[in-house]
Design a protein around this motif. Structure first.
Motif, PDB file in Angstrom:
ATOM      1  N   GLY A 125       0.786  -1.230   0.000  1.00 47.53           N
ATOM      2  CA  GLY A 125       0.000   0.000   0.000  1.00 47.53           C
ATOM      3  C   GLY A 125       0.814   1.273   0.000  1.00 47.53           C
ATOM      4  N   ALA A 126       2.079   1.218   0.440  1.00 47.95           N
ATOM      5  CA  ALA A 126       2.896   2.434   0.455  1.00 47.95           C
ATOM      6  C   ALA A 126       3.121   2.978  -0.947  1.00 47.95           C
ATOM      7  CB  ALA A 126       4.232   2.154   1.142  1.00 47.95           C
ATOM      8  N   ASP A 127       3.117   2.069  -1.943  1.00 46.80           N
ATOM      9  CA  ASP A 127       3.305   2.515  -3.333  1.00 46.80           C
ATOM     10  C   ASP A 127       1.990   2.939  -3.987  1.00 46.80           C
ATOM     11  OD1 ASP A 127       6.038   1.906  -3.212  1.00 46.80           O
ATOM     12  OD2 ASP A 127       5.640  -0.208  -3.692  1.00 46.80           O
ATOM     13  N   LEU A 145       5.726   7.118  17.410  1.00 48.64           N
ATOM     14  CA  LEU A 145       5.588   8.203  16.440  1.00 48.64           C
ATOM     15  C   LEU A 145       6.569   8.067  15.284  1.00 48.64           C
ATOM     16  CD1 LEU A 145       5.003  11.190  18.914  1.00 48.64           C
ATOM     17  CD2 LEU A 145       3.306   9.997  17.518  1.00 48.64           C
ATOM     18  N   ASP A 146       7.762   7.532  15.549  1.00 47.79           N
ATOM     19  CA  ASP A 146       8.754   7.368  14.476  1.00 47.79           C
ATOM     20  C   ASP A 146       8.251   6.422  13.385  1.00 47.79           C
ATOM     21  OD1 ASP A 146      10.398   9.026  15.860  1.00 47.79           O
ATOM     22  OD2 ASP A 146      11.703   7.446  16.658  1.00 47.79           O
ATOM     23  N   TRP A 147       7.425   5.461  13.759  1.00 43.04           N
ATOM     24  CA  TRP A 147       6.947   4.465  12.801  1.00 43.04           C
ATOM     25  C   TRP A 147       6.164   5.129  11.669  1.00 43.04           C
ATOM     26  CZ3 TRP A 147       1.889   3.129  11.436  1.00 43.04           C
ATOM     27  CH2 TRP A 147       1.745   1.971  10.674  1.00 43.04           C
ATOM     28  N   TYR A 148       5.395   6.146  11.993  1.00 45.79           N
ATOM     29  CA  TYR A 148       4.574   6.814  10.981  1.00 45.79           C
ATOM     30  C   TYR A 148       5.468   7.510   9.949  1.00 45.79           C
ATOM     31  CZ  TYR A 148       0.943   5.901  14.402  1.00 45.79           C
ATOM     32  OH  TYR A 148       0.083   5.268  15.271  1.00 45.79           O
ATOM     33  N   ALA A 149       6.487   8.209  10.440  1.00 44.75           N
ATOM     34  CA  ALA A 149       7.399   8.895   9.516  1.00 44.75           C
ATOM     35  C   ALA A 149       8.172   7.895   8.668  1.00 44.75           C
ATOM     36  CB  ALA A 149       8.366   9.765  10.316  1.00 44.75           C
ATOM     37  N   GLU A 150       8.606   6.798   9.285  1.00 48.28           N
ATOM     38  CA  GLU A 150       9.378   5.780   8.554  1.00 48.28           C
ATOM     39  C   GLU A 150       8.561   5.151   7.431  1.00 48.28           C
ATOM     40  OE1 GLU A 150      10.514   3.115  11.620  1.00 48.28           O
ATOM     41  OE2 GLU A 150      12.005   4.479  12.485  1.00 48.28           O
ATOM     42  N   LEU A 159       0.765  11.915  10.269  1.00 46.66           N
ATOM     43  CA  LEU A 159      -0.078  11.726  11.460  1.00 46.66           C
ATOM     44  C   LEU A 159      -0.398  13.066  12.093  1.00 46.66           C
ATOM     45  CD1 LEU A 159      -1.416   9.980  13.683  1.00 46.66           C
ATOM     46  CD2 LEU A 159       0.819   9.963  14.844  1.00 46.66           C
ATOM     47  N   HIS A 160      -1.689  13.327  12.296  1.00 43.46           N
ATOM     48  CA  HIS A 160      -2.145  14.489  13.062  1.00 43.46           C
ATOM     49  C   HIS A 160      -2.657  13.954  14.398  1.00 43.46           C
ATOM     50  CE1 HIS A 160      -1.857  17.180   9.574  1.00 43.46           C
ATOM     51  NE2 HIS A 160      -2.392  16.189   8.863  1.00 43.46           N
ATOM     52  N   SER A 161      -1.787  13.947  15.398  1.00 43.03           N
ATOM     53  CA  SER A 161      -2.186  13.401  16.700  1.00 43.03           C
ATOM     54  C   SER A 161      -2.763  14.505  17.572  1.00 43.03           C
ATOM     55  CB  SER A 161      -0.977  12.768  17.404  1.00 43.03           C
ATOM     56  OG  SER A 161       0.062  13.706  17.582  1.00 43.03           O
ATOM     57  N   GLY A 162      -3.650  14.098  18.450  1.00 45.46           N
ATOM     58  CA  GLY A 162      -4.294  15.070  19.332  1.00 45.46           C
ATOM     59  C   GLY A 162      -5.216  16.022  18.594  1.00 45.46           C
TER      60      GLY A 162
END
Length: 813
Positions: free
Chosen positions: A27-29, A67-72, A77-80
């Motif tokens: 799905g990343a592609d 949080l690093d997982w989302y960037a990787e 991610l819009h948290s909060g």
């Protein structure tokens, strides 16, 4: 063609798992992925919030996707910042922070929220929960509960479901007196029937939780600022200064309603997990209603996430969700439970297969219809859960011999069960780990159960699946399984074997349980390890031990065994089963004065006063004027005796005199497991000395055989002959040396029958009898120091350890 835009509303277990499934299918592609989450954290395992609350895990340990997982993974991610509006015509969403994002496909995974019943006084200004009242649903809730619990004395939990009971467990670990208020007839009605619920209640009350059933809360009382108590529909009240609400959940479906989607109990979806109103909008998790059902367990969530990912990535556009058969394994207050399907028969043809053993907390009940399993409850012993859950899920025919469904009698062999288990069978419900994932992990080079659990997250939830994971690792690894070093630890929460732990405690001068966790476990407290550490520290430091009462079981705090109704049993000391007429009369007088409901002779030749309320304990002890009998906890318990030589025509040795000396010497000595002793005046063994932890058997000419490692409870084992001695004094000496060596080298809760087999009789004889290691004098000295430091715990009747130690603090209806 450029990437399409996938927007996910919800960063909880459902939303994040769905995105993981999309990424696993390339799905990343295909997509630019944007996620919105209410909370300011990455995705975490909500099932493990109870571990955060009870202190056994840090918040960071339950995070599944930091949080690093989302960037990787290229995810925005819009948290909060929760989404407040969906414009389906423009295909955009808007967040509370004012962020507008376009989508081609939208996934709603907003989950659910805690249901707050409309109870007077529950909320304050603006509809917010009053100070001192908490929901139990998020990490922030945990922070608030923990902070308040530290200054609270008595807490009430409204709700007797799984989360409510786990909240109660957590509050106990923070030093509160805890009450569970439940409107139903028994606990956990969704998973258990009445008998199982009542057995669970008994287990909870043994841990110090007071349970109130059939109680409808009508008001939270307060003085304007602080919580003061609860009022109930039946007119009774309960004093408390803190309330945790765990009365169920409600789907967060309002966002779908505002977007014009069909919403009944939740947002209605088809078999592809699409909204029935819009083919570009998908819904998974607790906010989705499929074929009239809303699921609150994680297993259906994982299935829904896979169907969504298969369809949106085009991997399998025929993938469909057909609903889930609800089955789960979990651990409640340390009690293992497996539940599946219905809890009561509903048709005349339903056949019930049932076994119960309340004393051991074992309950097994199956409901069979037309030779198929349609419901089941396993509690305490869930060894057959894997086979039964597979049979339930696959609707396979059951063997005619129903007994084999509950016990390993004619049942399919364990290896066959693992062979037949499909790769997609879910092993860990908490984290959605399948048999195939474990096999792949082992094939990748991980050959220990601990390594596999860390890599897959399997077994890192409630822990009820750890046994099955161990079996699967052995199954896949064959003879190449690597030993997990934790099996040698004294307690699971401190990564050191007994001898190394003792050395570290002495070197660092650690005299309290909390200091051990701080120095030797990185500050991470494990509630299940506390009682064992308390016993070890007491052995090491004697009178210098810093007694933190919250580290002990309720039985050890009250110096008596708690009963299922919250009362206690009082068993005074009777060395060798002997008492004077005056002592016997005092026992009878106390039973009459305090209206004791049951007077019972125990298997250890003592008299048990059963049903004494907590408030009456000091008075009962004072009026008895006898030492404590230590019929609780992990310690020396009793020494059973036959009649010996004075009256018995077969007697070869004075067993009563030796039993009295044993009692006077070893009373109250803490140990890793309980110690039951016996003396027999001849080999006829009337006092069952051959099957005790330590037994002495007279063989004539003043000689006694000393046996160790016997058992006659759940395990049956004749003790091994340690040596032959020539006097009472020699018997006491060799018994004491064995006890001290056992105290210093056994693991917590390891009974002597297991310890003797593990260490080996050759080594024990060499050390205890022959003093091959030259430590005999030190063992004798260490034990004597513990004996000298002993204080009768019933003397706390005059000087309680805490101000409310013997006060129930609750009004009696």
């Amino acid at each position: 063609m450029g990437k399409r835009k996938l927007v996910v509303i919800g960063n909880g277990m459902a939303g994040a798992r769905a995105v993981e499934e999309v990424l696993a299918r390339g799905g990343a592609d295909m997509f630019d992925i944007t996620m919105f989450g209410d909370e300011r954290y990455g995705n975490y395992n909500r099932i493990l919030l109870s571990n955060v609350l009870n202190g056994s895990q840090d918040p960071a340990e339950i995070v599944m996707n930091p949080l690093d997982w989302y960037a990787e993974n290229g995810i925005t991610l819009h948290s909060g910042a929760p989404v407040t509006d969906i414009d389906r015509a423009a295909k955009t969403v808007r967040s509370s922070a004012g962020v507008h994002v376009h989508y081609d496909y939208l996934l709603i995974a907003t989950g659910s929220r805690a249901f707050i019943p409309p109870v007077e006084g529950m909320t304050g200004a603006g509809g917010k929960l009053r100070d001192g009242v908490f929901a139990f649903r998020t990490l922030d809730d945990c922070d608030g509960i923990i902070a308040h619990a530290k200054k609270s004395t008595q807490a009430a939990v409204i709700g007797g479901g799984l989360l409510g009971l786990e909240a109660a467990r957590g509050l106990i670990n923070h030093g509160c007196a805890v009450h569970v208020i439940h409107i139903g007839n028994h606990l956990m009605e969704q998973q258990l029937d009445g008998p199982a619920g009542n057995m669970l209640r008994a287990s909870m009350e043994a841990m110090g939780v007071t349970v109130h059933l059939k109680k409808a809360t009508t008001a939270v009382t307060h003085d304007g600022e602080k919580i003061t108590g609860l009022a109930f529909k039946d007119g009774t009240t309960l004093d408390c200064d803190m309330v945790v609400v765990s009365a169920g959940i409600r789907p967060n479906a309002e966002i779908g309603l505002r977007a014009g989607l069909t919403v009944e109990r939740a947002i209605v979806v088809d078999d592809k997990m699409r909204s029935v109103d819009d083919s570009t909008v998908y819904v998974v998790g607790e906010c989705a209603q499929h074929r009239g059902r809303v699921y609150g367990l994680v297993a259906p969530l994982w299935d829904q996430a896979k169907v969504f990912a298969e369809n949106i990535t085009g991997r399998n556009r025929d993938a469909a969700y057909h609903g889930s058969k609800l089955a789960t394994k979990l651990k409640v207050m340390g009690v293992e439970v497996a539940a599946m399907g219905i809890t009561e028969p509903v048709e005349e043809r339903d056949e019930v297969v049932q076994f119960t053993e309340p004393k051991r907390g074992t309950y097994k009940k199956l409901i069979v219809r037309d030779g198929r399993l349609v419901g089941g409850i396993l509690m305490g012993d869930i060894s057959k859960a894997a086979y039964l859950m597979q049979a339930f899920d696959r609707d396979t025919p059951l063997p005619e011999e129903r007994l084999s469904l509950l016990f390993d009698i004619g049942a399919p062999a364990e290896k066959v069960t693992l062979d037949e288990m499909p790769d997609e069978a879910q092993v860990c419900n908490c984290n959605g780990v399948t048999k195939g994932a474990i096999g792949a992990c082992v094939a990748g080079g991980m050959k220990s159960a601990l390594a596999v659990m860390k890599a897959t997250r399997g077994g890192m939830g409630c822990g009820s699946c750890k046994g099955l994971i161990n079996e699967l690792v052995e199954f896949y690894a064959g003879g190449e399984v690597e030993e997990d070093p934790s099996i040698h630890y004294y307690v699971p929460g401190v990564p050191l074997p007994t001898d190394e732990l003792i050395d570290a405690i002495k070197i660092n001068g650690l005299k309290s349980v909390s200091s051990v966790f701080k120095v030797l476990a990185g500050g991470k407290e494990d509630p299940g390890s506390k009682p064992g550490l308390a016993v070890l520290l007491s052995m090491i430091w004697k009178s210098e031990y810093e007694d933190e009462r919250d580290a002990k079981f309720i039985n050890d705090r009250m110096h008596g065994n708690i009963q299922k109704d919250g009362t206690f049993s009082v068993i005074p000391e009777m060395p060798g089963g002997v008492c004077t007429p005056d002592e016997l009369k005092r026992i009878a007088d106390v039973a009459v004065k305090y209206n004791v409901p049951l007077v019972k002779l125990t298997g250890g030749q003592r008299i048990d006063l059963v049903g004494v309320p907590r408030d009456d304990l000091p008075g009962v002890w004072r009026d008895l004027g006898m030492p404590a009998g230590h019929a609780w906890g992990k310690s020396y318990r009793t020494c059973k005796s036959c009649i010996g030589t004075d009256y018995c025509r077969f007697g070869l040795g004075d067993s009563m005199a030796l039993a009295t000396k044993i009692e006077n010497r070893f009373r109250g000595i803490d140990s890793p497991g309980k110690l039951k002793l016996a003396t027999a005046g001849c080999p006829r063994n009337c006092s069952e000395a051959y099957v005790k932890d330590i037994g002495a058997v007279a063989i004539g000419d003043g000689k006694w055989e000393i046996y160790i490692g016997g058992a006659a409870g759940a395990h049956i084992r004749k003790g091994d002959l340690l040596c032959v001695v020539g006097s009472h004094d020699e018997a006491l000496s060799v018994m004491g040396r064995f006890i001290q060596y056992y105290r210093e080298t056994a693991k917590w809760k390891e009974r002597t029958y297991a310890y003797v087999e593990r260490v080996g009789m050759a080594k024990l004889k060499s050390i205890v009898v022959d003093d091959s290691d030259g430590i005999g004098a030190r063992l004798d000295r260490s034990l004597q120091e513990s004996i000298d430091a002993y204080v009768d715990p019933w003397l706390e009747r005059d000087a309680p350890a805490t101000s409310h130690q013997f006060s129930s603090l609750i009004p009696v209806p």
